[in-house]
Scaffold this active site. Sequence first.
Site, PDB file in Angstrom:
ATOM      1  N   ARG A   1     -25.991 -16.504 -19.175  1.00 28.98           N
ATOM      2  CA  ARG A   1     -24.577 -15.803 -19.305  1.00 28.98           C
ATOM      3  C   ARG A   1     -23.493 -16.008 -18.309  1.00 28.98           C
ATOM      4  O   ARG A   1     -22.543 -15.432 -18.422  1.00 28.98           O
ATOM      5  CB  ARG A   1     -24.996 -14.418 -19.484  1.00 28.98           C
ATOM      6  CG  ARG A   1     -25.737 -14.168 -21.117  1.00 28.98           C
ATOM      7  CD  ARG A   1     -25.508 -12.877 -21.351  1.00 28.98           C
ATOM      8  NE  ARG A   1     -24.615 -12.122 -21.389  1.00 28.98           N
ATOM      9  CZ  ARG A   1     -23.461 -11.979 -21.864  1.00 28.98           C
ATOM     10  NH1 ARG A   1     -22.913 -12.920 -22.870  1.00 28.98           N
ATOM     11  NH2 ARG A   1     -22.682 -10.917 -21.537  1.00 28.98           N
TER      12      ARG A   1
ATOM     13  N   GLU B   1     -30.472  -8.956 -23.924  1.00 29.29           N
ATOM     14  CA  GLU B   1     -29.925  -9.517 -22.697  1.00 29.29           C
ATOM     15  C   GLU B   1     -30.168  -8.692 -21.620  1.00 29.29           C
ATOM     16  O   GLU B   1     -30.275  -7.217 -21.719  1.00 29.29           O
ATOM     17  CB  GLU B   1     -28.323  -9.287 -22.812  1.00 29.29           C
ATOM     18  CG  GLU B   1     -27.306  -9.671 -21.879  1.00 29.29           C
ATOM     19  CD  GLU B   1     -25.940  -9.068 -22.160  1.00 29.29           C
ATOM     20  OE1 GLU B   1     -25.561  -9.211 -23.272  1.00 29.29           O
ATOM     21  OE2 GLU B   1     -25.199  -8.918 -21.142  1.00 29.29           O
TER      22      GLU B   1
ATOM     23  N   GLU C   1     -19.397 -14.310 -25.998  1.00 30.86           N
ATOM     24  CA  GLU C   1     -19.189 -12.911 -26.163  1.00 30.86           C
ATOM     25  C   GLU C   1     -17.458 -12.988 -26.371  1.00 30.86           C
ATOM     26  O   GLU C   1     -16.727 -13.466 -25.742  1.00 30.86           O
ATOM     27  CB  GLU C   1     -19.497 -12.234 -24.862  1.00 30.86           C
ATOM     28  CG  GLU C   1     -19.371 -10.826 -25.016  1.00 30.86           C
ATOM     29  CD  GLU C   1     -19.777 -10.124 -23.779  1.00 30.86           C
ATOM     30  OE1 GLU C   1     -20.233 -10.626 -22.909  1.00 30.86           O
ATOM     31  OE2 GLU C   1     -19.908  -8.830 -23.985  1.00 30.86           O
TER      32      GLU C   1
ATOM     33  N   HIS D   1     -20.634 -14.593 -20.874  1.00 27.35           N
ATOM     34  CA  HIS D   1     -20.257 -13.382 -20.778  1.00 27.35           C
ATOM     35  C   HIS D   1     -18.698 -13.559 -21.188  1.00 27.35           C
ATOM     36  O   HIS D   1     -17.861 -14.272 -20.652  1.00 27.35           O
ATOM     37  CB  HIS D   1     -19.991 -13.075 -19.067  1.00 27.35           C
ATOM     38  CG  HIS D   1     -19.887 -11.440 -18.826  1.00 27.35           C
ATOM     39  ND1 HIS D   1     -19.422 -11.117 -17.706  1.00 27.35           N
ATOM     40  CD2 HIS D   1     -20.049 -10.408 -19.669  1.00 27.35           C
ATOM     41  CE1 HIS D   1     -19.298  -9.999 -17.456  1.00 27.35           C
ATOM     42  NE2 HIS D   1     -19.497  -9.395 -18.679  1.00 27.35           N
TER      43      HIS D   1
ATOM     44  N   TYR E   1     -24.455   4.035 -21.381  1.00 23.85           N
ATOM     45  CA  TYR E   1     -23.645   3.046 -20.873  1.00 23.85           C
ATOM     46  C   TYR E   1     -23.441   1.990 -22.074  1.00 23.85           C
ATOM     47  O   TYR E   1     -24.475   1.906 -22.620  1.00 23.85           O
ATOM     48  CB  TYR E   1     -24.137   2.273 -19.671  1.00 23.85           C
ATOM     49  CG  TYR E   1     -23.263   1.163 -19.269  1.00 23.85           C
ATOM     50  CD1 TYR E   1     -21.775   1.455 -18.638  1.00 23.85           C
ATOM     51  CD2 TYR E   1     -23.602  -0.243 -19.758  1.00 23.85           C
ATOM     52  CE1 TYR E   1     -21.357   0.485 -18.195  1.00 23.85           C
ATOM     53  CE2 TYR E   1     -22.659  -1.226 -19.219  1.00 23.85           C
ATOM     54  CZ  TYR E   1     -21.481  -0.846 -18.630  1.00 23.85           C
ATOM     55  OH  TYR E   1     -20.621  -1.922 -18.254  1.00 23.85           O
TER      56      TYR E   1
ATOM     57  N   ASP F   1     -27.860  -5.498 -25.527  1.00 20.34           N
ATOM     58  CA  ASP F   1     -27.853  -5.526 -24.125  1.00 20.34           C
ATOM     59  C   ASP F   1     -28.356  -4.246 -23.506  1.00 20.34           C
ATOM     60  O   ASP F   1     -28.091  -3.214 -23.755  1.00 20.34           O
ATOM     61  CB  ASP F   1     -26.316  -5.567 -23.741  1.00 20.34           C
ATOM     62  CG  ASP F   1     -26.087  -6.040 -22.057  1.00 20.34           C
ATOM     63  OD1 ASP F   1     -27.028  -6.028 -21.392  1.00 20.34           O
ATOM     64  OD2 ASP F   1     -25.003  -6.025 -21.940  1.00 20.34           O
TER      65      ASP F   1
ATOM     66  N   GLU G   1     -24.980 -12.762 -16.557  1.00 20.84           N
ATOM     67  CA  GLU G   1     -23.474 -12.402 -16.393  1.00 20.84           C
ATOM     68  C   GLU G   1     -23.048 -11.923 -14.827  1.00 20.84           C
ATOM     69  O   GLU G   1     -22.091 -12.116 -14.532  1.00 20.84           O
ATOM     70  CB  GLU G   1     -23.073 -11.261 -17.323  1.00 20.84           C
ATOM     71  CG  GLU G   1     -23.618  -9.986 -17.102  1.00 20.84           C
ATOM     72  CD  GLU G   1     -23.225  -8.873 -18.023  1.00 20.84           C
ATOM     73  OE1 GLU G   1     -23.296  -9.199 -19.142  1.00 20.84           O
ATOM     74  OE2 GLU G   1     -22.938  -7.759 -17.592  1.00 20.84           O
TER      75      GLU G   1
ATOM     76  N   TRP H   1     -30.822  -0.740 -11.981  1.00 20.54           N
ATOM     77  CA  TRP H   1     -29.719  -1.524 -11.724  1.00 20.54           C
ATOM     78  C   TRP H   1     -28.859  -0.553 -11.245  1.00 20.54           C
ATOM     79  O   TRP H   1     -28.579   0.446 -11.963  1.00 20.54           O
ATOM     80  CB  TRP H   1     -29.436  -2.330 -12.853  1.00 20.54           C
ATOM     81  CG  TRP H   1     -28.286  -3.209 -12.468  1.00 20.54           C
ATOM     82  CD1 TRP H   1     -26.779  -2.689 -12.783  1.00 20.54           C
ATOM     83  CD2 TRP H   1     -28.354  -4.376 -12.155  1.00 20.54           C
ATOM     84  NE1 TRP H   1     -26.124  -4.013 -12.345  1.00 20.54           N
ATOM     85  CE2 TRP H   1     -27.151  -4.625 -11.934  1.00 20.54           C
ATOM     86  CE3 TRP H   1     -29.209  -5.327 -11.681  1.00 20.54           C
ATOM     87  CZ2 TRP H   1     -26.559  -6.117 -11.436  1.00 20.54           C
ATOM     88  CZ3 TRP H   1     -28.991  -6.508 -11.311  1.00 20.54           C
ATOM     89  CH2 TRP H   1     -27.806  -6.857 -11.244  1.00 20.54           C
TER      90      TRP H   1
ATOM     91  N   ARG I   1     -23.550  -7.562 -31.518  1.00 18.29           N
ATOM     92  CA  ARG I   1     -24.156  -6.834 -30.363  1.00 18.29           C
ATOM     93  C   ARG I   1     -24.430  -5.363 -30.739  1.00 18.29           C
ATOM     94  O   ARG I   1     -23.395  -4.856 -31.068  1.00 18.29           O
ATOM     95  CB  ARG I   1     -23.502  -7.058 -29.015  1.00 18.29           C
ATOM     96  CG  ARG I   1     -24.328  -6.444 -27.826  1.00 18.29           C
ATOM     97  CD  ARG I   1     -23.819  -6.487 -26.740  1.00 18.29           C
ATOM     98  NE  ARG I   1     -23.018  -5.106 -26.272  1.00 18.29           N
ATOM     99  CZ  ARG I   1     -22.771  -4.802 -24.921  1.00 18.29           C
ATOM    100  NH1 ARG I   1     -22.956  -5.628 -23.970  1.00 18.29           N
ATOM    101  NH2 ARG I   1     -22.424  -3.643 -24.719  1.00 18.29           N
TER     102      ARG I   1
ATOM    103  N   HIS J   1     -28.837  -4.221 -20.153  1.00 26.72           N
ATOM    104  CA  HIS J   1     -28.027  -3.587 -18.883  1.00 26.72           C
ATOM    105  C   HIS J   1     -29.222  -3.570 -17.471  1.00 26.72           C
ATOM    106  O   HIS J   1     -28.835  -2.708 -16.952  1.00 26.72           O
ATOM    107  CB  HIS J   1     -27.203  -2.390 -19.275  1.00 26.72           C
ATOM    108  CG  HIS J   1     -26.037  -2.742 -20.094  1.00 26.72           C
ATOM    109  ND1 HIS J   1     -26.064  -1.933 -21.259  1.00 26.72           N
ATOM    110  CD2 HIS J   1     -25.056  -3.471 -19.866  1.00 26.72           C
ATOM    111  CE1 HIS J   1     -24.871  -2.407 -21.935  1.00 26.72           C
ATOM    112  NE2 HIS J   1     -24.234  -3.301 -21.074  1.00 26.72           N
TER     113      HIS J   1
HETATM  114  O1  KDG Z   1     -18.125  -6.397 -15.179  1.00 26.59           O
HETATM  115  C1  KDG Z   1     -19.555  -5.962 -16.090  1.00 26.59           C
HETATM  116  C2  KDG Z   1     -19.141  -5.784 -17.284  1.00 26.59           C
HETATM  117  O2  KDG Z   1     -18.371  -6.686 -18.143  1.00 26.59           O
HETATM  118  C3  KDG Z   1     -20.485  -5.728 -18.261  1.00 26.59           C
HETATM  119  O3  KDG Z   1     -21.023  -4.466 -17.967  1.00 26.59           O
HETATM  120  C4  KDG Z   1     -20.279  -5.728 -19.573  1.00 26.59           C
HETATM  121  O4  KDG Z   1     -22.595  -5.933 -20.045  1.00 26.59           O
HETATM  122  C5  KDG Z   1     -21.541  -6.250 -20.177  1.00 26.59           C
HETATM  123  C6  KDG Z   1     -21.545  -7.275 -21.472  1.00 26.59           C
HETATM  124  O5  KDG Z   1     -22.622  -7.865 -21.701  1.00 26.59           O
HETATM  125  O6  KDG Z   1     -20.264  -7.593 -21.846  1.00 26.59           O
HETATM  126 MG    MG Z   2     -24.357  -7.420 -20.520  1.00 26.69          MG
END
Ligand code: KDG
Ligand code: MG
Length: 402
Positions: A283, A236, A339, A312, A159, A210, A262, A402, A147, A212
Amino acid sequence: MKITNAYVNITSPGRNFVTLKVETDEGIYGLGDGTLNGREMAVASYLTEHLIPSLIGRDPFQTEDIWQFFYRGAYWRREPVTMAAIAAIDLALWDIKGKALNTPVYNLLGGKSREGVTVYCHATGENIDAALEDVARHKEMGYKAIRVQCGIPGLATTYGITHGPGRYEPAERGLPSESAWSTEMYLRQVPKLFARVRETFGEELHLLHDCHHRMTPIEAARLGKELEPFHLFWMEDPVPAELQEGFKLIREHTTTPIATGEVFNSVWDAHDLIRNQWIDYLRMTLVHGGGITHLKKTADFAALYHVRTGFHGATDLSPVTMAAALHFDTAIHNFGIQEHMPHTDETDAVFPHHYTYKDGAMYPGDAPGLGVDLDEKLAAKYPYQRAYLPINRKLDGTMTEW
Ligand code: KDG
Ligand code: MG
């Protein structure tokens, strides 16, 4: 066999973990994970106050009936606190069942469908060059799927990016911090990142990204389209998934595969996504999705629609969940990828385990049950500390998608 005692252990060897220990009259015990990042104490209290008293005296082999009892019996169904608490019990019971039958949990789920579980790791950098260096470092460690995230020019923090030396770790101690976000800047940067990654490392590496949940469907459609030449393994969480229909629009515009879930905790969160084939990978993992009992049914339902699993596996999921996920991944037919974000050495010491990593794959080990333990003496040295993920606002101060 009867359940004689159960209690919650909370420890913070780098991250906060909520672990349930279930004891029986035959001396066998099982471990379950109930960790919910940033809301750990809610699950601990749900277990202690509401579930454990009804668990004592039951037959631990009755994984199906006990699951239904706590799910249907609550009257209030679903949501992450309830489902993580039910998952903690469910995982502990599968652990007990495996130990009592002297066999690893993967044998209770259909046996080995594969030898190793393909895992993806995280490469990050404050800019594209730093991200490329981190990809090279992880490739060197044998990972075949990576990733990739990088900082966005114009934004002070992003982030998903490691700041300074050390491992990538998104949760911060104390109250949640706030940082600024711009989708426009992000959309300009990500295609450049993946063009450079492919140029540098060629076609063979599986690449993941990702998002997010930061975009709207039409923005995600644009990104998916622009990433098509780089053949991602997946994109993702392009959008928040409360509106499952949002994925229809993305799907209509791009062939970049999509992973989400996730933050899901029930098959009903993904029902439309799966039956309309709007996603490729689900996920939702064991701790947040009600444990093995509920995830097995969800994965079987997903298999009918060509949707595979991509659990996840961030560090807020304890080694108990990691072990359980690896048994599950080893056994089911429609496994996609897992992951892998290695825990701190302190966490690994608190949770001794049989699972291993080698050359881009992980193995659950052959110990009976889940093959993971909890060193309670050591755990006591790491008391709970409040920690949260950072919160994002757009440049004008509005909260992000989000
Ligand atoms: O609790 C949430 C985190 O584990 C997350 O932000 C991590 O997005 C994440 C990922 O794909 O591992
Ligand atoms: Mg994620």
